[in-house]
Design a protein around this motif. Structure first.
Motif, mmCIF file in Angstrom:
data_model
loop_
_atom_site.group_PDB
_atom_site.id
_atom_site.type_symbol
_atom_site.label_atom_id
_atom_site.label_comp_id
_atom_site.label_asym_id
_atom_site.label_seq_id
_atom_site.Cartn_x
_atom_site.Cartn_y
_atom_site.Cartn_z
ATOM 1 N N SER A 317 21.893 29.049 -14.421
ATOM 2 C CA SER A 317 21.980 27.809 -13.646
ATOM 3 C C SER A 317 23.342 27.139 -13.868
ATOM 4 O O SER A 317 23.936 26.599 -12.942
ATOM 5 N N LEU A 318 23.843 27.241 -15.086
ATOM 6 C CA LEU A 318 25.149 26.671 -15.386
ATOM 7 C C LEU A 318 26.241 27.426 -14.619
ATOM 8 O O LEU A 318 27.161 26.820 -14.064
ATOM 9 N N LYS A 319 26.077 28.740 -14.588
ATOM 10 C CA LYS A 319 27.052 29.569 -13.876
ATOM 11 C C LYS A 319 27.055 29.205 -12.382
ATOM 12 O O LYS A 319 28.111 29.033 -11.781
ATOM 13 N N LYS A 320 25.831 29.053 -11.847
ATOM 14 C CA LYS A 320 25.713 28.703 -10.425
ATOM 15 C C LYS A 320 26.383 27.369 -10.152
ATOM 16 O O LYS A 320 27.063 27.193 -9.152
ATOM 17 N N GLN A 321 26.123 26.434 -11.093
ATOM 18 C CA GLN A 321 26.683 25.099 -10.929
ATOM 19 C C GLN A 321 28.215 25.180 -10.905
ATOM 20 O O GLN A 321 28.864 24.582 -10.039
ATOM 21 N N LEU A 322 28.774 25.951 -11.828
ATOM 22 C CA LEU A 322 30.238 26.091 -11.900
ATOM 23 C C LEU A 322 30.783 26.788 -10.655
ATOM 24 O O LEU A 322 31.712 26.301 -10.014
ATOM 25 N N PHE A 323 30.169 27.939 -10.346
ATOM 26 C CA PHE A 323 30.688 28.720 -9.228
ATOM 27 C C PHE A 323 30.468 27.986 -7.903
ATOM 28 O O PHE A 323 31.291 28.074 -6.998
ATOM 29 N N GLY A 324 29.331 27.258 -7.840
ATOM 30 C CA GLY A 324 29.041 26.467 -6.631
ATOM 31 C C GLY A 324 30.134 25.430 -6.424
ATOM 32 O O GLY A 324 30.625 25.221 -5.312
ATOM 33 N N HIS A 325 30.506 24.804 -7.533
ATOM 34 C CA HIS A 325 31.527 23.772 -7.478
ATOM 35 C C HIS A 325 32.852 24.393 -7.008
ATOM 36 O O HIS A 325 33.527 23.863 -6.130
ATOM 37 N N LEU A 326 33.146 25.544 -7.609
ATOM 38 C CA LEU A 326 34.385 26.255 -7.274
ATOM 39 C C LEU A 326 34.377 26.632 -5.794
ATOM 40 O O LEU A 326 35.371 26.482 -5.079
ATOM 41 N N HIS A 327 33.225 27.072 -5.333
ATOM 42 C CA HIS A 327 33.044 27.481 -3.945
ATOM 43 C C HIS A 327 33.332 26.309 -3.011
ATOM 44 O O HIS A 327 34.052 26.445 -2.013
ATOM 45 N N ASP A 328 32.774 25.147 -3.389
ATOM 46 C CA ASP A 328 32.983 23.931 -2.574
ATOM 47 C C ASP A 328 34.473 23.635 -2.434
ATOM 48 O O ASP A 328 34.957 23.332 -1.344
ATOM 49 N N VAL A 329 35.152 23.734 -3.600
ATOM 50 C CA VAL A 329 36.585 23.410 -3.595
ATOM 51 C C VAL A 329 37.339 24.383 -2.689
ATOM 52 O O VAL A 329 38.143 23.981 -1.848
ATOM 53 N N LEU A 330 37.011 25.679 -2.859
ATOM 54 C CA LEU A 330 37.701 26.698 -2.056
ATOM 55 C C LEU A 330 37.443 26.502 -0.565
ATOM 56 O O LEU A 330 38.344 26.571 0.258
ATOM 57 N N ARG A 331 36.154 26.235 -0.266
ATOM 58 C CA ARG A 331 35.775 26.099 1.136
ATOM 59 C C ARG A 331 36.495 24.904 1.778
ATOM 60 O O ARG A 331 36.985 24.980 2.894
ATOM 61 N N LYS A 332 36.527 23.836 0.939
ATOM 62 C CA LYS A 332 37.176 22.633 1.436
ATOM 63 C C LYS A 332 38.648 22.940 1.789
ATOM 64 O O LYS A 332 39.112 22.600 2.877
ATOM 65 N N LEU A 334 39.925 25.820 2.363
ATOM 66 C CA LEU A 334 39.985 26.763 3.482
ATOM 67 C C LEU A 334 39.846 26.034 4.807
ATOM 68 O O LEU A 334 40.632 26.192 5.722
ATOM 69 N N PHE A 335 38.806 25.164 4.866
ATOM 70 C CA PHE A 335 38.542 24.471 6.134
ATOM 71 C C PHE A 335 39.578 23.407 6.432
ATOM 72 O O PHE A 335 39.906 23.163 7.573
ATOM 73 N N ASN A 337 42.655 23.670 5.726
ATOM 74 C CA ASN A 337 43.780 24.397 6.309
ATOM 75 C C ASN A 337 43.516 24.724 7.772
ATOM 76 O O ASN A 337 44.353 24.543 8.632
ATOM 77 N N THR A 338 42.249 25.190 7.960
ATOM 78 C CA THR A 338 41.888 25.552 9.325
ATOM 79 C C THR A 338 41.957 24.332 10.222
ATOM 80 O O THR A 338 42.497 24.362 11.323
ATOM 81 N N GLU A 339 41.338 23.232 9.677
ATOM 82 C CA GLU A 339 41.316 22.001 10.474
ATOM 83 C C GLU A 339 42.745 21.529 10.748
ATOM 84 O O GLU A 339 43.081 21.108 11.847
ATOM 85 N N ALA A 340 43.563 21.648 9.638
ATOM 86 C CA ALA A 340 44.963 21.241 9.806
ATOM 87 C C ALA A 340 45.614 22.093 10.890
ATOM 88 O O ALA A 340 46.318 21.592 11.763
ATOM 89 N N GLY A 341 45.302 23.404 10.867
ATOM 90 C CA GLY A 341 45.846 24.329 11.873
ATOM 91 C C GLY A 341 45.382 23.945 13.269
ATOM 92 O O GLY A 341 46.164 23.869 14.220
ATOM 93 N N GLU A 342 44.037 23.636 13.313
ATOM 94 C CA GLU A 342 43.461 23.279 14.621
ATOM 95 C C GLU A 342 44.111 22.028 15.179
ATOM 96 O O GLU A 342 44.443 21.929 16.355
ATOM 97 N N SER A 343 44.297 21.033 14.291
ATOM 98 C CA SER A 343 44.835 19.767 14.786
ATOM 99 C C SER A 343 46.298 19.937 15.252
ATOM 100 O O SER A 343 46.707 19.323 16.225
ATOM 101 N N SER A 344 47.044 20.850 14.574
ATOM 102 C CA SER A 344 48.425 21.041 15.046
ATOM 103 C C SER A 344 48.413 21.760 16.402
ATOM 104 O O SER A 344 49.236 21.483 17.259
ATOM 105 N N GLN A 345 47.419 22.658 16.558
ATOM 106 C CA GLN A 345 47.247 23.321 17.855
ATOM 107 C C GLN A 345 46.979 22.284 18.926
ATOM 108 O O GLN A 345 47.522 22.342 20.014
#
Ligand code: NAP
Length: 364
Positions: A317-332, A334-335, A337-345
């Protein structure tokens, strides 16, 4: 109270020691002229320490010693057996020991500790100890107990165990030992590492499983428990079942974490934190105990498996909590960047749309 331990030497004049059947007393016998000169009247030692009617001192001394001192036989003279023996000897109890193998010269170890060592369990039992302590590996206890020649012991012997699990020896004692024996299950919650500076303040748990009603039996059990009280232990009466529930959470968990950390081969650093030092001392406190002992904590306490599973689940559960957190950060990221890309488009596309598809150069 008898305080003297001086040996009493009784001196009897020779003339008084001559018995009635002696020719010197029989008037009908003719005395021959002695070939050697009769020795002068001398004093001879006739007895040493012989109890005389009215000589209550030795008797009282003996009674006093029997009312305070115990003859304790330790079965299983390994690391913990020797550790206990030292303190029993310090309290002037007479300590005997027996161990199944002589891989190590236990008699030498015993002599240094002031313990009388026996190679043969028959000889040990014939000494009629007041207390027999089972101090073998948990996994070996059943076979050791069943092989002990208990018929050679006194019928009222007190059997004690110090195993780190409690329901198992309790049931075993009740199954295997004669009903005349007294039974006491105990667990000193410390060992040679954690109690190297003394037993003060350390917990000692016991359950009086079966103690006869006679005063002498009750007082013998109390005298045994008194050793731990006098050493400053926190003596706690508790059922064996309750002990095992608590011990699986506390002791088994401690040993498990200690052994996991030991596998990591942690080393002291120049910048240790207090927390890290606690981890290092946890490894120290648990790694010298035999694997046999650890395995016994797992195998012979029915609550240990559940604790092991809880530990894995907590880790997951601790691992999930850590990796989940990491995942959130990465996704954020990622998105974003994408959003930034979209808005420049959008910025590019918007003027086009505003001008009905005709290309209008962006000012930027
Ligand atoms: P252990 O490894 O649990 O037990 C060692 C003793 O058991 C030695 O006397 C050993 O004899 C004997 N033994 C092992 N396998 C045997 C077998 N198959 N047949 C007969 N005897 C066998 O280590 P320990 O630390 O000395 O612990 C002894 C008992 O005290 C255990 O029940 C343990 O749970 C309890 N206890 C230990 C501590 C502690 O801190 N160490 C604290 C509280 C209670 P050999 O020398 O011949 O191998």
């Amino acid at each position: 109270m008898a305080s003297s331990c001086v040996h009493h030497t009784r001196i009897t004049p020779l003339s008084r020691s001559i018995s009635n059947s002696s020719p010197f007393r029989n008037p009908n016998l003719r005395l021959r002229r002695p070939t050697r000169p009769i020795p002068p009247r001398i004093l001879r030692i006739r007895a040493i320490d012989a109890a005389q009617p009215g000589d209550y001192e030795a008797l009282i001394k003996d009674q006093f010693e029997r009312s305070t001192k115990l003859k304790i036989a330790i079965v299983g003279f390994g690391r913990f057996g020797q550790f206990l023996a030292k303190t029993f000897v310090k309290h002037d109890h007479s300590v005997l020991a027996y161990n199944r193998t002589s891989r190590i010269d236990y008699s030498d170890v015993a002599r240094k500790l002031g313990v009388l060592f026996f190679d043969d369990p028959h000889d040990l039992c014939e000494q009629h100890p007041d207390v027999v302590i089972i101090c073998t590996a948990i996994t070996a206890t059943e076979s050791v107990l069943k092989a002990l020649p208990v018929q050679r012991l006194r019928r009222s012997t007190l059997f004690v165990d110090v195993l780190s699990v409690k329901e198992f020896p309790r049931k075993l004692f009740l199954q295997v030992l004669p009903v005349e024996f007294d039974l006491l299950c105990t667990h000193p919650m410390f060992g040679p590492d954690s109690a190297k500076n003394g037993w003060k303040g350390l917990n000692f748990m016991y359950e009086k499983v079966r103690i006869g009603e006679e005063e002498s039996r009750a007082s013998r059990c109390d005298r045994f428990l008194k050793i731990f009280e006098l050493e400053g232990c926190n003596v706690v009466e508790m059922s064996c079942a309750e002990h095992d529930r608590h011990a699986a959470e506390s002791q088994f968990m401690t040993h498990t974490v200690g052994r996991i950390l030991e596998k990591l081969k942690l080393e002291s650093t120049p910048i240790n934190t207090k927390g890290y030092e606690s981890l290092l001392s946890l490894v120290d406190n648990t790694s010298s105990d035999s694997f046999e002992l650890y395995y016994g904590l797992f195998m012979y306490n029915k609550n240990s498996m559940e604790q092991m599973e809880r530990l894995f689940m907590a880790f997951e559960s601790l691992k999930k909590q850590l990796f989940g957190h990491l995942h959130d950060v990465l996704r954020k990221q990622l998105f974003e960047n994408t959003e930034a890309g979209e808005s420049s488009q959008e910025k590019i596309m918007l003027p086009k749309l505003l001008h009905n598809g005709s290309v209008v150069e962006s000012r930027e």
